[in-house]
Design a protein around this motif. Structure first.
Motif, PDB file in Angstrom:
ATOM      1  N   THR A   1       0.807  -1.225   0.000  1.00 27.29           N
ATOM      2  CA  THR A   1       0.000   0.000   0.000  1.00 27.29           C
ATOM      3  C   THR A   1       0.835   1.268   0.000  1.00 27.29           C
ATOM      4  OG1 THR A   1      -0.094   0.163   2.428  1.00 27.29           O
ATOM      5  CG2 THR A   1      -1.765  -1.220   1.337  1.00 27.29           C
TER       6      THR A   1
ATOM      7  N   SER B   1      -6.175   3.642   1.079  1.00 25.22           N
ATOM      8  CA  SER B   1      -7.211   3.833   0.056  1.00 25.22           C
ATOM      9  C   SER B   1      -6.888   3.159  -1.269  1.00 25.22           C
ATOM     10  CB  SER B   1      -7.436   5.334  -0.192  1.00 25.22           C
ATOM     11  OG  SER B   1      -6.235   5.951  -0.641  1.00 25.22           O
ATOM     12  N   GLN B   2      -5.610   2.829  -1.500  1.00 18.28           N
ATOM     13  CA  GLN B   2      -5.263   2.205  -2.767  1.00 18.28           C
ATOM     14  C   GLN B   2      -4.004   1.350  -2.628  1.00 18.28           C
ATOM     15  OE1 GLN B   2      -4.519   5.376  -5.548  1.00 18.28           O
ATOM     16  NE2 GLN B   2      -2.573   5.945  -4.622  1.00 18.28           N
TER      17      GLN B   2
END
Length: 317
Positions: A149, A154-155
């Motif tokens: 990550t 979040s992504q």
């Protein structure tokens, strides 16, 4: 034959680990050129490297074991299973992870295998979960989080398919390591690994025959990369590792083999110029720390010691 000196043993294990790590990066370079496919490379690599390892066994060690392993039905069946579900599974998932992502992440994810083995043995009640195991698993989980990550919740910083194949590679390596124990108590590592490579390569040949390749599109540079992956990144790397054990202890070779993921990361970032964020370096440090912790505390508990007694080392990348 004279035993190699300690200095020779250190040289062999260090070079073997570096060859393993760099071999993955060179494979990534081949995939980026869109000339070599995963299936073809795995098939060719296994067949050629397996033949070469058996050749080393024939000329340098107990050659009777080469055919002797097939004379016992139980050993022969185990070898077939190991070749397909162990060797082929590890090689294919590892290369697929490199193909969809990069060699650095693929190698580090494969090194989660020891954690998977710990969890498996605990679930099977063959060992107890110690504070050392808790630290090992924690380092692995934190390392994976940062690696995949780069600190963002979040992504992902790595393609999903690369993660899936990398985790499958770790699972396959865990099976590969545990399943091989009985075979390695009876036969030399070169015999088991050599035959397993040939079995795996032969099985995959039915899906992608090694002769089905567009030779006209292969450049001299590509041939050199292929030579490195097959010869140095597979056959010589494993041979050096085994030979180093004549002058070094298994703990020392395990410690020095942690250079493999480091070599994969450095060559991926520096040579292939893959982006690698600060937190991914933190994750890499956590996973390498986990490897060193396991190597330094390589003492199985009383419940598992009998399973690994006299176990010969087995490596693959």
């Amino acid at each position: 034959m004279n035993r190699p000196t300690r200095r020779t043993g250190l040289f062999l294990v260090i070079m073997g680990a570096i060859f393993w790590g760099v071999g993955g990066t060179v494979a990534q370079k081949l995939f980026q050129q869109d000339v070599i496919q995963v299936n073809w490379l795995v098939t060719t690599r296994l067949l050629i490297a397996g033949f070469l390892l058996l050749t080393v066994q024939f000329f340098g060690k107990d050659r009777s074991q080469i055919l002797g392993v097939w004379k016992k039905s139980r050993a022969a069946v185990s070898l077939l299973i190991f070749g397909i579900l162990g060797m082929l599974a590890v090689q294919y998932t590892y290369m697929a992870s490199i193909n969809h992502g990069n060699a650095a992440v693929a190698t580090l994810l494969q090194y989660l295998a020891p954690v998977m083995i710990i969890i498996y043995l605990v679930l099977r009640k063959q060992t107890i979960f110690t504070q050392r195991d808790l630290l090992t698993v924690s380092l692995a989980l934190v390392g994976c989080f940062f690696l995949l990550t780069n600190g963002s919740i979040s992504q992902l910083s790595v393609p999903g398919l690369a993660i899936v194949w990398g985790i499958l590679s770790g699972i396959a390596l865990a099976f590969y390591t545990l399943y091989a124990v009985p075979l390695l108590k009876q036969y030399d590592s070169l015999v088991i690994v050599g035959w397993a490579m040939i079995i795996g390569g032969f099985a995959l040949s039915f899906i992608h025959p090694p002769w089905q390749v567009d030779v006209s599109s292969i450049t001299t540079e590509t041939y050199l990369y292929l030579l490195f992956v097959i010869l140095f990144g597979t056959m010589i790397a494993f041979w050096f590792y085994i030979e180093s054990l004549q002058s070094l202890s298994p703990k020392e070779t395990s410690l020095l083999s942690s250079l493999e993921p480091l070599a994969a990361v450095l060559t991926t970032v520096i040579w292939l110029e893959e982006p690698f964020g600060f937190f991914q370096w933190v994750g890499t440090a956590c996973i390498i720390g986990m490897i060193l912790l396991l190597a330094l505390s390589n003492k199985p508990s009383s419940k598992t010691r009998h399973s690994f007694k006299n176990k010969k080392p087995l490596r693959v990348s």
